[in-house]
Design an enzyme around this catalytic site. Structure first.
Site, PDB file in Angstrom:
ATOM      1  N   ILE A  20       0.758  -1.348  -0.031  1.00 56.75           N
ATOM      2  CA  ILE A  20       0.046  -0.052   0.007  1.00 56.75           C
ATOM      3  C   ILE A  20       0.759   1.217  -0.068  1.00 56.75           C
ATOM      4  O   ILE A  20       0.364   2.413   0.038  1.00 56.75           O
ATOM      5  CB  ILE A  20      -0.917   0.067   1.275  1.00 56.75           C
ATOM      6  CG1 ILE A  20      -0.141  -0.207   2.625  1.00 56.75           C
ATOM      7  CG2 ILE A  20      -1.968  -1.067   1.092  1.00 56.75           C
ATOM      8  CD1 ILE A  20      -0.895   0.023   3.600  1.00 56.75           C
ATOM      9  N   VAL A  28       5.510  -0.741   2.493  1.00 54.41           N
ATOM     10  CA  VAL A  28       4.559  -1.016   3.379  1.00 54.41           C
ATOM     11  C   VAL A  28       3.371  -1.736   2.810  1.00 54.41           C
ATOM     12  O   VAL A  28       2.924  -1.799   1.804  1.00 54.41           O
ATOM     13  CB  VAL A  28       3.863   0.220   4.041  1.00 54.41           C
ATOM     14  CG1 VAL A  28       2.704   0.008   4.898  1.00 54.41           C
ATOM     15  CG2 VAL A  28       4.887   1.220   4.309  1.00 54.41           C
ATOM     16  N   LYS A  43       5.679  -2.689   7.716  1.00 52.34           N
ATOM     17  CA  LYS A  43       6.925  -2.202   6.912  1.00 52.34           C
ATOM     18  C   LYS A  43       8.076  -2.932   6.779  1.00 52.34           C
ATOM     19  O   LYS A  43       8.509  -3.422   7.724  1.00 52.34           O
ATOM     20  CB  LYS A  43       7.137  -0.478   7.528  1.00 52.34           C
ATOM     21  CG  LYS A  43       8.157   0.308   6.832  1.00 52.34           C
ATOM     22  CD  LYS A  43       8.605   1.590   7.410  1.00 52.34           C
ATOM     23  CE  LYS A  43       7.449   2.396   7.083  1.00 52.34           C
ATOM     24  NZ  LYS A  43       7.649   2.884   5.489  1.00 52.34           N
ATOM     25  N   GLU A  92       0.095   0.617  13.507  1.00 50.98           N
ATOM     26  CA  GLU A  92      -1.345   0.671  13.248  1.00 50.98           C
ATOM     27  C   GLU A  92      -1.581   1.048  11.966  1.00 50.98           C
ATOM     28  O   GLU A  92      -0.762   1.934  11.347  1.00 50.98           O
ATOM     29  CB  GLU A  92      -2.000   1.899  14.347  1.00 50.98           C
ATOM     30  CG  GLU A  92      -3.313   2.265  13.945  1.00 50.98           C
ATOM     31  CD  GLU A  92      -3.594   3.286  14.822  1.00 50.98           C
ATOM     32  OE1 GLU A  92      -4.861   3.811  14.989  1.00 50.98           O
ATOM     33  OE2 GLU A  92      -2.707   4.042  15.416  1.00 50.98           O
ATOM     34  N   LEU A  94      -3.603   3.344   9.193  1.00 49.70           N
ATOM     35  CA  LEU A  94      -4.379   4.435   9.144  1.00 49.70           C
ATOM     36  C   LEU A  94      -4.717   4.765   7.811  1.00 49.70           C
ATOM     37  O   LEU A  94      -4.057   4.759   6.854  1.00 49.70           O
ATOM     38  CB  LEU A  94      -3.522   5.756   9.520  1.00 49.70           C
ATOM     39  CG  LEU A  94      -3.295   5.877  11.043  1.00 49.70           C
ATOM     40  CD1 LEU A  94      -2.236   4.993  11.633  1.00 49.70           C
ATOM     41  CD2 LEU A  94      -2.820   7.511  11.445  1.00 49.70           C
ATOM     42  N   ASP A 136      12.577  13.063   8.959  1.00 48.94           N
ATOM     43  CA  ASP A 136      11.926  12.973   7.754  1.00 48.94           C
ATOM     44  C   ASP A 136      10.657  13.487   7.707  1.00 48.94           C
ATOM     45  O   ASP A 136       9.462  12.815   7.300  1.00 48.94           O
ATOM     46  CB  ASP A 136      12.115  11.800   7.171  1.00 48.94           C
ATOM     47  CG  ASP A 136      11.708  11.727   5.505  1.00 48.94           C
ATOM     48  OD1 ASP A 136      11.844  12.510   4.915  1.00 48.94           O
ATOM     49  OD2 ASP A 136      11.329  10.626   5.118  1.00 48.94           O
ATOM     50  N   LYS A 138       7.460  15.317   7.013  1.00 45.78           N
ATOM     51  CA  LYS A 138       6.884  16.013   5.798  1.00 45.78           C
ATOM     52  C   LYS A 138       5.351  15.489   5.689  1.00 45.78           C
ATOM     53  O   LYS A 138       4.912  14.648   6.356  1.00 45.78           O
ATOM     54  CB  LYS A 138       7.515  15.201   4.401  1.00 45.78           C
ATOM     55  CG  LYS A 138       7.590  13.800   4.330  1.00 45.78           C
ATOM     56  CD  LYS A 138       8.391  13.106   3.216  1.00 45.78           C
ATOM     57  CE  LYS A 138       8.298  11.771   3.300  1.00 45.78           C
ATOM     58  NZ  LYS A 138       9.195  11.272   2.098  1.00 45.78           N
ATOM     59  N   PRO A 139       4.581  16.036   4.662  1.00 48.94           N
ATOM     60  CA  PRO A 139       2.887  15.752   4.875  1.00 48.94           C
ATOM     61  C   PRO A 139       2.969  14.410   4.742  1.00 48.94           C
ATOM     62  O   PRO A 139       1.624  13.883   5.027  1.00 48.94           O
ATOM     63  CB  PRO A 139       2.710  16.913   3.425  1.00 48.94           C
ATOM     64  CG  PRO A 139       3.597  17.790   3.439  1.00 48.94           C
ATOM     65  CD  PRO A 139       4.969  17.144   3.926  1.00 48.94           C
ATOM     66  N   ASN A 141       4.266  11.858   5.810  1.00 49.56           N
ATOM     67  CA  ASN A 141       4.500  11.013   6.966  1.00 49.56           C
ATOM     68  C   ASN A 141       3.557  11.543   8.026  1.00 49.56           C
ATOM     69  O   ASN A 141       3.401  11.164   9.093  1.00 49.56           O
ATOM     70  CB  ASN A 141       5.780  11.259   7.402  1.00 49.56           C
ATOM     71  CG  ASN A 141       6.901  10.186   6.512  1.00 49.56           C
ATOM     72  OD1 ASN A 141       6.398   9.080   6.116  1.00 49.56           O
ATOM     73  ND2 ASN A 141       7.820  10.715   6.599  1.00 49.56           N
TER      74      ASN A 141
END
Length: 559
Positions: A20, A28, A43, A92, A94, A136, A138-139, A141
């Site tokens: 995914i 992942v 992961k 988890e 999300l 790291d 960033k949007p 993550n």
């Protein structure tokens, strides 16, 4: 993409689906715990980096710390499995999308941007308190649950991977993501929570203004250089209290930036209350939990606007007055008043004197070197007049004698640059030889060089000028670039010392960089002035450069 057999075998208690997500930090896969029926994300970390014993042990320790993090704005780690070459994190899952996806779809208002930043900073602060850096931020993550709670993912992974790979690339991607990377991280310096503060500030800048603080159209390396050596452009269209907070989080110098995520969050909460009024956080409808008492207090304490009301651009913060938190953080790095002023002053004076010697020697390099009188001629021009030739074309060398072969070599300060050999035509005790250098030579040689003619074991030298523009040659442009590189690398090391960190090998690396700069500066000045480089002056400039930088480093360390 299905999970490899090794991953499936390592996690028999999970049903593992397709991939995914994929990036520089690994792949992942979707998964479900067979007994609990709990959706998870698995992961698979990049084994080619963690295949080293040191990296594996480091991540084993990091994984234990990650599993201990318990905060509503951090993606929890349920399990960690290491088997063979595989390193697997079970986290988890999300499914609410990322901040990046919401931002791209235009679904983030200014109030929501500030709320997302508070949640992000709350998670970062909790991790920093546990001794974990993200590196790291960033949007992509920043992930949402289906209930809309934002959580920070991939804690500590970049830190471990960067121990076993270059910072610039791994699997074709950049560790630290160039658009959001902190200057000290790009430079390879010692890292602290301030690095995550910088990245978080970049995310907030982008969410509020709709663009990044640096030009992102010229590639990853250019972006990293901008973070290292350029101040971010002022943020436009953002109220002054918020703009001041954002620009302070993006200060290149550590002394001007927020040192911890909690201080950043407190100032952001206060500025947002001043701009949007009390209750803005609830109106944003972005859940923000477990704020520290300091941030909660700031939410009800709006700051006064540091500039007249309006949405005009705010200048980057340079050196703000230190608050108690920053002062306490810097206490161990800053010298006491009056401490060792003598040595620092003398070191600086010695460095300045050596730099002056370098400049003087580079300018005193003679225009022409002394050569014995010769009857040689180049294209019918006697060599005593320093003939000028186009090295991309054939030219004729004439002289006395009946040699079987003639060779012409070019040097600059004793550095060989190229040679050409020909069989001469002999007539009446004289010869003429048509010489042509390889095509590459014209791009190497520039300015004035020393030509050495060898015929029947007899060697003669003279000065040869090239028609190539000095800056269009490797001698000119190459020496200039080398000098600038040495200066940039030296400045990077000195900034490390000024920020209170250790520059490993400074006492050796500094003088070596100075030696390199001195030699490059001498060669560049000689070539641009069309002066024949003299080895003794080059040695003198190199020594002066090494001495100057040695004293500069000593002064920085003494402070």
């Amino acid at each position: 993409m299905s999970a490899p057999a090794e991953v499936v075998a390592a996690l028999p208690q999970y049903e593992i689906g397709t991939a995914i997500g994929q990036g520089g930090m690994g792949v992942v896969f979707a998964g479900v715990h067979r007994s609990l029926r709990r959706d998870v994300a698995i992961k698979q970390l990049p084994w080619d980096v963690l295949n080293h014993a040191v990296s594996s042990e480091l991540f084993d320790r990091e994984a234990r710390v990650l599993a201990s993090l318990d905060h509503p704005h951090i993606v929890p780690v349920y399990d960690y499995v290491r088997t063979g070459r595989e390193h697997l994190l079970v986290m988890e899952r999300l499914d609410g999308g990322t901040v990046h996806s919401r931002f791209q779809s235009g679904g983030v208002s200014a109030e929501q941007a500030c709320a997302i930043a508070l949640a992000m900073l709350a998670g970062l602060h909790a991790a920093h308190e546990a001794g974990v850096l993200h590196l790291d931020v960033k949007p992509k993550n920043l992930l949402f649950t289906t209930q809309g709670v934002m959580k920070v993912a991939d804690f500590g992974i970049a830190k471990v991977i960067s121990e076993g790979a270059t910072l610039v690339t791994h699997g074709g991607e950049v560790l630290g993501t160039p658009a959001y990377i902190a200057p000290e991280q790009a430079l390879g310096n010692a890292l602290s929570p301030a690095a995550d503060v910088y990245s978080a500030g970049t995310v907030l800048y982008e969410l509020l203004s709709g663009k990044l603080p640096f030009d992102n159209t010229r590639g990853a390396i250019s972006m990293m250089r901008q973070h290292m050596f350029t101040d971010p452009r002022p943020i436009d269209g953002v109220p002054a209290p918020l703009a001041a907070v954002v620009m302070r989080s993006l200060a290149r110098e550590l002394g001007s930036r927020y040192r911890d995520a909690e201080t950043f969050a407190a100032d952001l909460a206060s500025a947002a209350t001043a701009v949007y009024g009390p209750g803005w956080l609830e109106r944003s409808r972005v859940p923000v939990r477990h704020l520290t008492p300091r941030v909660i207090t700031a939410l009800s304490t709006p700051v006064a606007a540091p500039a007249p009301a309006g949405d005009g651009p705010t200048r980057p913060v340079r050196r703000p007055a230190p608050d108690p938190t920053l002062s306490a953080t810097r206490a161990t790095f800053e010298p006491e008043a009056g401490r060792r002023p003598g040595p620092v002053l003398w070191f600086r004076l010695a460095a300045a004197a050596a730099a002056i010697v370098l400049v003087v020697l580079a300018l005193l390099n003679p225009e022409r070197q002394p050569h014995e009188p010769s009857l040689l001629a180049v294209d019918l021009m006697v060599v005593s007049s320093s003939p000028e030739v186009d090295l991309s074309k054939t030219f004729t060398l004439t002289g006395k004698g009946t040699p079987a072969q003639v060779s012409l070599g070019l040097t600059a300060g004793g550095i060989p640059l190229g040679s050409a050999t020909a069989t001469p035509k002999v007539e009446g005790g004289s010869y003429s030889a048509d010489l042509r250098f390889p095509g590459l030579t014209r791009w190497i040689v520039g300015g004035a060089v020393t030509a050495t003619v060898t015929a029947d074991g007899v060697t003669e030298t003279f000065t040869l000028l090239t028609r190539q523009h000095p800056l269009a040659s490797a001698l000119g442009a190459g020496s200039l670039i080398l000098a600038l590189f040495a200066l940039a690398y030296l400045e990077s090391g000195l900034r490390t010392i000024r920020n209170g960190h250790r520059w490993r090998g400074a006492l050796v690396g500094g003088p070596v960089l100075g030696l390199l700069f001195g030699a490059a500066a001498w060669l560049c000045v000689s070539v641009l002035r069309v002066h024949e480089p003299a080895m003794l002056f080059g040695i003198g400039c190199s020594i002066a450069g090494a001495v100057a930088t040695g004293f500069v480093v000593a002064a920085a360390r003494a402070r």
